[in-house]
Enzyme design. Structure first.
Site, PDB file in Angstrom:
ATOM      1  N   LYS A 105      88.086  52.051  43.168  1.00 12.89           N
ATOM      2  CA  LYS A 105      88.745  51.346  44.265  1.00 12.89           C
ATOM      3  C   LYS A 105      90.215  51.077  43.981  1.00 12.89           C
ATOM      4  CE  LYS A 105      84.604  49.827  46.473  1.00 12.89           C
ATOM      5  NZ  LYS A 105      83.463  50.135  45.604  1.00 12.89           N
TER       6      LYS A 105
HETATM    7  C1  LIG Z   1      82.309  50.814  46.050  1.00 12.15           C
HETATM    8  C2  LIG Z   1      81.628  51.654  45.047  1.00 12.15           C
HETATM    9  C3  LIG Z   1      80.817  52.741  45.429  1.00 12.15           C
HETATM   10  C4  LIG Z   1      80.524  53.055  46.877  1.00 12.15           C
HETATM   11  O1  LIG Z   1      81.656  53.454  47.606  1.00 12.15           O
HETATM   12  P1  LIG Z   1      81.642  53.354  49.210  1.00 12.15           P
HETATM   13  O2  LIG Z   1      83.006  53.727  49.618  1.00 12.15           O
HETATM   14  O3  LIG Z   1      81.297  51.921  49.503  1.00 12.15           O
HETATM   15  O4  LIG Z   1      80.585  54.274  49.692  1.00 12.15           O
HETATM   16  C5  LIG Z   1      80.276  53.534  44.435  1.00 12.15           C
HETATM   17  N1  LIG Z   1      80.486  53.261  43.132  1.00 12.15           N
HETATM   18  C6  LIG Z   1      81.241  52.222  42.723  1.00 12.15           C
HETATM   19  C7  LIG Z   1      81.407  51.977  41.272  1.00 12.15           C
HETATM   20  C8  LIG Z   1      81.839  51.397  43.667  1.00 12.15           C
HETATM   21  O5  LIG Z   1      82.591  50.374  43.252  1.00 12.15           O
END
Ligand SMILES: *Cc1c(COP(=O)(O)O)cnc(C)c1O
Length: 484
Positions: A105
């Site tokens: 993220k």
């Molecule tokens: C947020 C997250 C996901 C999922 O991503 P989305 O965009 O919500 O589908 C997968 N793995 C990790 C480690 C995350 O932080």
């Protein structure tokens, strides 16, 4: 930009500032596939150049700022490639976690504050921007890291009190900054997300006009979160070209560990821009609501919410699927509105006919149990000496299933690796045959000793930091806390 639920359009800058449309829909670009984009030219650029072109294409309202915004990556990411590709067995892992909080993220949240600040300037808005965010673990810290002490903004993060890993919690409750609030909620991620959406609706209906602030979102409901994620699909493809594993035009498949459907939707946007994507494989943990939807068209959130070792994917209401419904129905906002209404009131809806076929023409889906997650971590370590976190392991396990499927074409397959294994050290260490300590930090160092991989500095540093945030509220209090 327009809403998924009506045809009124707004500027890109307004869409990024507002986060969510006033009718509750999500902002989408209805002609993403019809505007020409020079894919071959883009693939020849380094990461920053790719990001600049993709930002300018998908958010033309920011064109003059795209270069400055994209230029922050080298200072924030420890890898020269930003998102390096590694061969792991017969597949590849796209390591997205070399940013400031060791989560994928960071790719979006390192630049979202710059988009928001630029949007304020372009729109001539003087009001304070208050960011509201619900987190299943990783968004919270990455958003806090991005927004703390950014002038003209403040940020509030809600997380499920026992729905995040101890390391994720430690990352959030130790956050410094004069403009941050971090609040635990007695409830799960869906409760946090629902509370935040209600706070937006409540604010839009009552307080907005007279308020000296504007609410915005750092969740992937904000289009400014998704656009930066499109870039690494191009980067991955460019790295395969550079390795001479493919020639330009060859299709590549991506396996995406999925929760809120944001990351995989970014892959769909890359594909719509002309990147040669074969299939997008949606990988879920035991909360397999999306696996069922993609194979049958029935979305049903009325099922037990399971807590797993991949908490960032413990989600039953995947917000960004709404954007996919918009694209799959070729912009049928009446249909999207009625499906979303049905989801709200009945907890379920069914998609059928051409729209479902369009989804199935590009997406495959699979899910993975807790036992498979651990076994996959063990296999990836013992056979290929590559250390996987729990979410990425869900992706690799689903990749194994996909390879055995009649849909499998033999295209190169890239698994998006979404977090550092050191964010989930107890599960990862147990999976590879070690014994975790009761202390999470101790466990991270044990994992490092056993594998010879250093603990990322941002995680090692947490141990010394004091807890600064202890608020804990009921799920019914999210709206009032958010607006206070
Ligand atoms: C947020 C997250 C996901 C999922 O991503 P989305 O965009 O919500 O589908 C997968 N793995 C990790 C480690 C995350 O932080």
């Amino acid at each position: 930009m327009q809403s998924t639920r009506s045809n009124d359009s707004v500027s890109d800058t307004a869409a990024v500032l507002q986060g969510i449309a006033p009718d509750g829909g999500l902002f989408v670009d209805p002609d993403v596939s019809s505007r020409p984009f020079d894919v071959a030219g883009c693939l020849q650029l380094p990461y920053i150049g790719m990001a600049e072109q993709i930002f300018s294409h998908l958010l033309p309202g920011f064109r003059g700022k795209a270069h400055d915004i994209a230029s922050v990556y080298p200072g924030k990411f420890s890898s020269e490639k930003i998102t390096p590709l590694r061969q792991v067995g017969d597949g590849y892992a796209l390591e997205l976690y070399h940013g400031p909080t060791s989560a994928f993220k960071d790719v979006a949240l390192s630049v979202l504050p710059l988009f928001i600040t630029a949007a304020k300037e372009i729109e001539g808005i003087r009001k304070q921007i208050s960011i509201l965010t619900a987190t299943s673990g990783d968004t919270g810290k990455a958003a806090l890291e991005g927004f703390h002490d950014v002038p003209g903004t403040d940020i509030t993060v809600f997380f499920p009190d026992d729905g995040v890993s101890p390391m994720q919690k430690a990352q959030m409750v130790t956050q410094e900054g004069s403009n941050v609030r971090v609040c635990a909620v007695r409830g799960n991620f869906d409760d946090c997300q629902r509370g935040v959406k209600e706070a937006f609706a409540c604010f839009a209906n009552t307080a907005q006009e007279d308020s000296d602030r504007l609410l915005s979102s750092a969740n992937s409901i904000n289009i400014g979160r998704l656009v930066p994620q499109v870039v690494y699909y191009f980067s991955a493809y460019a790295q395969l070209l550079e390795l001479k594993r493919i020639r330009f035009g060859d299709p590549v498949d991506f396996v995406v560990p999925t929760g809120n459907f944001g990351d995989i939707l970014a892959g769909y946007l890359a594909c719509e821009m002309g990147l040669p994507v074969g299939r997008l494989i949606c990988a879920s943990n035991a909360n397999n609501v999306l696996t069922d939807f993609i194979s049958t068209g029935v979305y049903n959130r009325c099922r037990p919410f399971l807590k797993t070792s991949s908490p960032s994917m413990d989600i039953l209401v995947s917000s960004n699927l709404e954007r996919m419904l918009f694209y799959a129905s070729q912009g049928d906002t009446a249909l999207v509105s009625s499906l979303m209404k049905s989801l709200n009131t009945e907890g379920t809806y069914t998609l059928s006919g051409e729209p479902l076929k369009r989804i199935q023409a590009i997406f495959s889906a699979g899910c993975c149990s807790e036992a498979d997650t651990s076994e996959t971590i063990a296999k990836l370590w013992h056979e290929y000496h590559w250390l996987s976190d729990t979410h990425t392991a869900v992706g690799f396990s689903v990749l194994d299933q996909y390879r055995a499927d009649p849909d499998f074409t033999g295209d190169p397959c890239i698994v998006l690796s979404t977090a550092s294994p050191f964010k989930f050290p107890a599960t990862v260490l147990s999976a590879i045959g070690g014994t975790p300590s009761a202390d999470e930090f101790e466990t991270a160092f044990l994992l490092s000793e056993k594998t010879g991989i250093p603990v990322p500095q941002n995680i090692a540093d947490l141990r010394k930091k004091p807890v600064l945030h202890t608020d804990l509220i009921d799920k019914s209090e999210v709206v009032s806390y958010a607006l206070s």
